[in-house]
Scaffold this motif. Structure first.
Motif, PDB file in Angstrom:
ATOM      1  N   GLN A   1      -5.336   6.875  -4.105  1.00  0.00           N
ATOM      2  CA  GLN A   1      -3.937   7.217  -3.990  1.00  0.00           C
ATOM      3  C   GLN A   1      -3.066   6.070  -4.511  1.00  0.00           C
ATOM      4  OE1 GLN A   1      -3.251   8.260   0.094  1.00  0.00           O
ATOM      5  NE2 GLN A   1      -4.810   9.874   0.095  1.00  0.00           N
ATOM      6  N   HIS A   2      -1.787   6.407  -4.727  1.00  0.00           N
ATOM      7  CA  HIS A   2      -0.864   5.397  -5.244  1.00  0.00           C
ATOM      8  C   HIS A   2      -0.787   4.196  -4.303  1.00  0.00           C
ATOM      9  CE1 HIS A   2       3.068   3.512  -6.086  1.00  0.00           C
ATOM     10  NE2 HIS A   2       2.800   3.833  -7.338  1.00  0.00           N
ATOM     11  N   ARG A   3      -0.913   4.443  -2.997  1.00  0.00           N
ATOM     12  CA  ARG A   3      -0.857   3.356  -2.009  1.00  0.00           C
ATOM     13  C   ARG A   3      -1.955   2.333  -2.264  1.00  0.00           C
ATOM     14  NH1 ARG A   3       1.975   0.114   1.395  1.00  0.00           N
ATOM     15  NH2 ARG A   3       0.609  -0.703   3.039  1.00  0.00           N
ATOM     16  N   HIS A   4      -3.158   2.800  -2.621  1.00  0.00           N
ATOM     17  CA  HIS A   4      -4.265   1.884  -2.883  1.00  0.00           C
ATOM     18  C   HIS A   4      -3.947   0.977  -4.080  1.00  0.00           C
ATOM     19  CE1 HIS A   4      -6.701   5.293  -0.936  1.00  0.00           C
ATOM     20  NE2 HIS A   4      -6.592   4.309  -0.047  1.00  0.00           N
ATOM     21  N   ILE A   5      -3.369   1.573  -5.146  1.00  0.00           N
ATOM     22  CA  ILE A   5      -3.023   0.799  -6.330  1.00  0.00           C
ATOM     23  C   ILE A   5      -1.914  -0.186  -6.008  1.00  0.00           C
ATOM     24  CG2 ILE A   5      -2.193   0.929  -8.703  1.00  0.00           C
ATOM     25  CD1 ILE A   5      -5.037   2.019  -8.241  1.00  0.00           C
ATOM     26  N   GLU A   6      -0.968   0.234  -5.187  1.00  0.00           N
ATOM     27  CA  GLU A   6       0.138  -0.635  -4.801  1.00  0.00           C
ATOM     28  C   GLU A   6      -0.376  -1.840  -4.023  1.00  0.00           C
ATOM     29  OE1 GLU A   6       4.589   0.188  -3.086  1.00  0.00           O
ATOM     30  OE2 GLU A   6       2.914   0.995  -1.939  1.00  0.00           O
ATOM     31  N   VAL A   7      -1.342  -1.597  -3.125  1.00  0.00           N
ATOM     32  CA  VAL A   7      -1.927  -2.695  -2.346  1.00  0.00           C
ATOM     33  C   VAL A   7      -2.673  -3.654  -3.270  1.00  0.00           C
ATOM     34  CG1 VAL A   7      -3.760  -3.234  -0.701  1.00  0.00           C
ATOM     35  CG2 VAL A   7      -2.051  -1.477  -0.152  1.00  0.00           C
ATOM     36  N   PHE A   8      -3.474  -3.102  -4.163  1.00  0.00           N
ATOM     37  CA  PHE A   8      -4.223  -3.943  -5.108  1.00  0.00           C
ATOM     38  C   PHE A   8      -3.262  -4.801  -5.945  1.00  0.00           C
ATOM     39  CE2 PHE A   8      -5.632  -4.157  -9.606  1.00  0.00           C
ATOM     40  CZ  PHE A   8      -6.654  -5.092  -9.449  1.00  0.00           C
ATOM     41  N   ARG A   9      -2.210  -4.209  -6.461  1.00  0.00           N
ATOM     42  CA  ARG A   9      -1.257  -4.949  -7.276  1.00  0.00           C
ATOM     43  C   ARG A   9      -0.579  -6.051  -6.465  1.00  0.00           C
ATOM     44  NH1 ARG A   9       4.386  -4.295  -8.791  1.00  0.00           N
ATOM     45  NH2 ARG A   9       4.712  -5.097 -10.912  1.00  0.00           N
TER      46      ARG A   9
ATOM     47  N   ALA B   1       0.751  -8.669   2.299  1.00  0.00           N
ATOM     48  CA  ALA B   1       1.233  -7.904   3.442  1.00  0.00           C
ATOM     49  C   ALA B   1       2.724  -8.138   3.658  1.00  0.00           C
ATOM     50  CB  ALA B   1       0.443  -8.285   4.692  1.00  0.00           C
ATOM     51  N   ALA B   2       3.139  -9.372   3.508  1.00  0.00           N
ATOM     52  CA  ALA B   2       4.568  -9.675   3.649  1.00  0.00           C
ATOM     53  C   ALA B   2       5.369  -9.015   2.536  1.00  0.00           C
ATOM     54  CB  ALA B   2       4.773 -11.189   3.627  1.00  0.00           C
TER      55      ALA B   2
ATOM     56  N   THR C   1      -3.835  -3.792   8.199  1.00  0.00           N
ATOM     57  CA  THR C   1      -3.621  -2.514   7.506  1.00  0.00           C
ATOM     58  C   THR C   1      -3.869  -2.664   6.016  1.00  0.00           C
ATOM     59  OG1 THR C   1      -1.990  -1.785   9.145  1.00  0.00           O
ATOM     60  CG2 THR C   1      -1.926  -0.717   6.985  1.00  0.00           C
ATOM     61  N   LEU C   2      -3.360  -3.748   5.450  1.00  0.00           N
ATOM     62  CA  LEU C   2      -3.539  -3.972   4.019  1.00  0.00           C
ATOM     63  C   LEU C   2      -5.012  -4.203   3.692  1.00  0.00           C
ATOM     64  CD1 LEU C   2      -1.200  -5.812   1.651  1.00  0.00           C
ATOM     65  CD2 LEU C   2      -3.613  -6.414   1.595  1.00  0.00           C
ATOM     66  N   SER C   3      -5.717  -4.940   4.557  1.00  0.00           N
ATOM     67  CA  SER C   3      -7.147  -5.203   4.323  1.00  0.00           C
ATOM     68  C   SER C   3      -7.934  -3.907   4.341  1.00  0.00           C
ATOM     69  CB  SER C   3      -7.682  -6.165   5.381  1.00  0.00           C
ATOM     70  OG  SER C   3      -7.058  -7.432   5.268  1.00  0.00           O
ATOM     71  N   ARG C   4      -7.592  -2.980   5.252  1.00  0.00           N
ATOM     72  CA  ARG C   4      -8.286  -1.692   5.304  1.00  0.00           C
ATOM     73  C   ARG C   4      -8.031  -0.879   4.031  1.00  0.00           C
ATOM     74  NH1 ARG C   4      -6.537  -1.728  10.743  1.00  0.00           N
ATOM     75  NH2 ARG C   4      -4.769  -0.372  10.199  1.00  0.00           N
ATOM     76  N   ASP C   5      -6.769  -0.901   3.552  1.00  0.00           N
ATOM     77  CA  ASP C   5      -6.462  -0.158   2.326  1.00  0.00           C
ATOM     78  C   ASP C   5      -7.207  -0.731   1.135  1.00  0.00           C
ATOM     79  OD1 ASP C   5      -4.747   1.570   3.638  1.00  0.00           O
ATOM     80  OD2 ASP C   5      -2.952   0.357   3.244  1.00  0.00           O
ATOM     81  N   LEU C   6      -7.310  -2.052   1.085  1.00  0.00           N
ATOM     82  CA  LEU C   6      -8.004  -2.692  -0.026  1.00  0.00           C
ATOM     83  C   LEU C   6      -9.500  -2.400   0.024  1.00  0.00           C
ATOM     84  CD1 LEU C   6      -7.638  -4.507  -2.482  1.00  0.00           C
ATOM     85  CD2 LEU C   6      -7.980  -6.484  -0.991  1.00  0.00           C
ATOM     86  N   ALA C   7     -10.059  -2.436   1.231  1.00  0.00           N
ATOM     87  CA  ALA C   7     -11.484  -2.125   1.391  1.00  0.00           C
ATOM     88  C   ALA C   7     -11.769  -0.669   1.025  1.00  0.00           C
ATOM     89  CB  ALA C   7     -11.915  -2.402   2.832  1.00  0.00           C
ATOM     90  N   ARG C   8     -10.835   0.221   1.373  1.00  0.00           N
ATOM     91  CA  ARG C   8     -11.009   1.636   1.044  1.00  0.00           C
ATOM     92  C   ARG C   8     -10.997   1.838  -0.469  1.00  0.00           C
ATOM     93  NH1 ARG C   8     -13.489   6.230   1.635  1.00  0.00           N
ATOM     94  NH2 ARG C   8     -12.184   8.070   1.219  1.00  0.00           N
ATOM     95  N   LEU C   9     -10.130   1.111  -1.186  1.00  0.00           N
ATOM     96  CA  LEU C   9     -10.089   1.208  -2.638  1.00  0.00           C
ATOM     97  C   LEU C   9     -11.410   0.775  -3.239  1.00  0.00           C
ATOM     98  CD1 LEU C   9      -8.661   1.618  -5.358  1.00  0.00           C
ATOM     99  CD2 LEU C   9      -7.722  -0.696  -5.137  1.00  0.00           C
ATOM    100  N   GLU C  10     -11.963  -0.325  -2.751  1.00  0.00           N
ATOM    101  CA  GLU C  10     -13.248  -0.793  -3.270  1.00  0.00           C
ATOM    102  C   GLU C  10     -14.355   0.210  -2.978  1.00  0.00           C
ATOM    103  OE1 GLU C  10     -13.035  -5.618  -3.298  1.00  0.00           O
ATOM    104  OE2 GLU C  10     -13.282  -4.677  -1.329  1.00  0.00           O
TER     105      GLU C  10
END
Length: 302
Positions: free
Chosen positions: A4-12, A24-25, A33-42
């Protein structure tokens, strides 16, 4: 794969900020929350984007390659957003006009000067064209406004009379007829005459008037351009009858303009597309066109 776009946004954000905490800031979210999104992307990608060293993230070669693609995408989105915002600002207003060459030379400059003096933020694009191309492009709704002579109703267009005047005579300043205040058709008897092209409707009407008056001219030169007609008259190749707008624009420096004893109406019409989003500047330009026409034309303006 449900990226999802959220995953790309977190990665960027992580790539840009350099750490999960800073990312996160940047996104106004918590580090877990950010770590979970990044792990989900991987997990969705099936490969690691970062190497974990002593609690810090180090981007892999795949992450750097992916970041290049993400940045290009975000830059493209930024341009789209910038364009969308600019369309709502007055300074990005652009008016596209399709005009007969003679009108872009003799009528538009004065009207545009008046318009842009009051609307300095506006932008105008002028494209010259002759029929039938002018009619075809306007019918395809390509332009905000069209300027034509003797326009006939066309599908998808509203034809609005803009001005009407009389054709005028043009002659070299030193010609024997230049001392007269008005010329009759009989004054052209036996004289060299510069004509518009044979397929020009005004040429046909002028020829018909001379034929009806039984006046014979020497027809040696013809051209599609009224400006060219005036220049040929200026150098002494003959006399001519042209529209009053071009005559007024070319007058002086050896070229004089005289009214005719007969009326040969000259008309200019505005072509307004019916299926194109309305451009607010159209009405303003039409008003300036009417008010900035030379006196010979404005005295009979619509």
């Amino acid at each position: 794969m449900d990226i999802q776009h959220r995953h790309i946004e977190v990665f960027r954000a992580v790539m840009t900020a350099g750490s999960v905490t800073a990312a996160a800031a940047l996104l106004h979210t918590s580090q877990p929350t950010l770590s979970r999104d990044l792990a989900r992307l991987e997990q969705l990608l099936g490969y690691a984007l970062f190497e974990r060293e002593r609690g810090r993230l180090k981007a892999t070669a795949r992450a750097r390659a992916l970041f290049d693609a993400v940045e290009r995408s975000f830059q493209g989105l930024a341009r789209v957003v910038e364009r969308a915002q600019a369309l709502g600002r007055a300074e990005d207003t652009e008016l596209s006009v399709l005009s007969l060459p003679a009108l872009s030379h003799a009528l538009l400059p004065g009207a545009l000067a008046a318009l842009l003096a009051e609307r300095p933020e506006a932008r105008v694009s002028i494209t010259p064209a002759e029929p039938p191309l002018l009619d075809a492009w306007m019918g395809e709704q390509r332009f905000d406004l069209g300027l034509a002579e003797q326009a006939v109703p066309l599908p998808g267009l509203r034809v609005e009379p803009l001005l009407e005047a009389d054709e005028v005579a043009v002659l070299p300043a030193g010609h024997a007829l230049a001392s007269r205040q008005r010329l009759a058709l009989a004054d052209f008897e036996g004289r060299d005459f510069i004509s518009l092209a044979e397929d020009d409707p005004y040429r046909r009407e002028i020829d018909a008037r001379f034929a009806a008056a039984n006046v014979t001219r020497r027809l040696r030169v013809q051209t599609h351009s009224a400006v060219a007609v005036c220049e040929m008259v200026r150098v002494g190749l003959g006399l001519a009858i042209v529209n009053p707008l071009t005559a007024a624009a070319c007058a002086g420096a050896g070229l004089v303009v005289r009214p005719l004893a007969v009326s040969i109406p000259y008309r200019v019409s505005a072509l307004i597309p019916l299926h194109r989003p309305a451009q607010p500047l159209v009405g303003e330009l039409l008003s300036r066109l009417r008010s900035s026409a030379p006196p010979a034309a404005s005295r009979r303006s619509a």
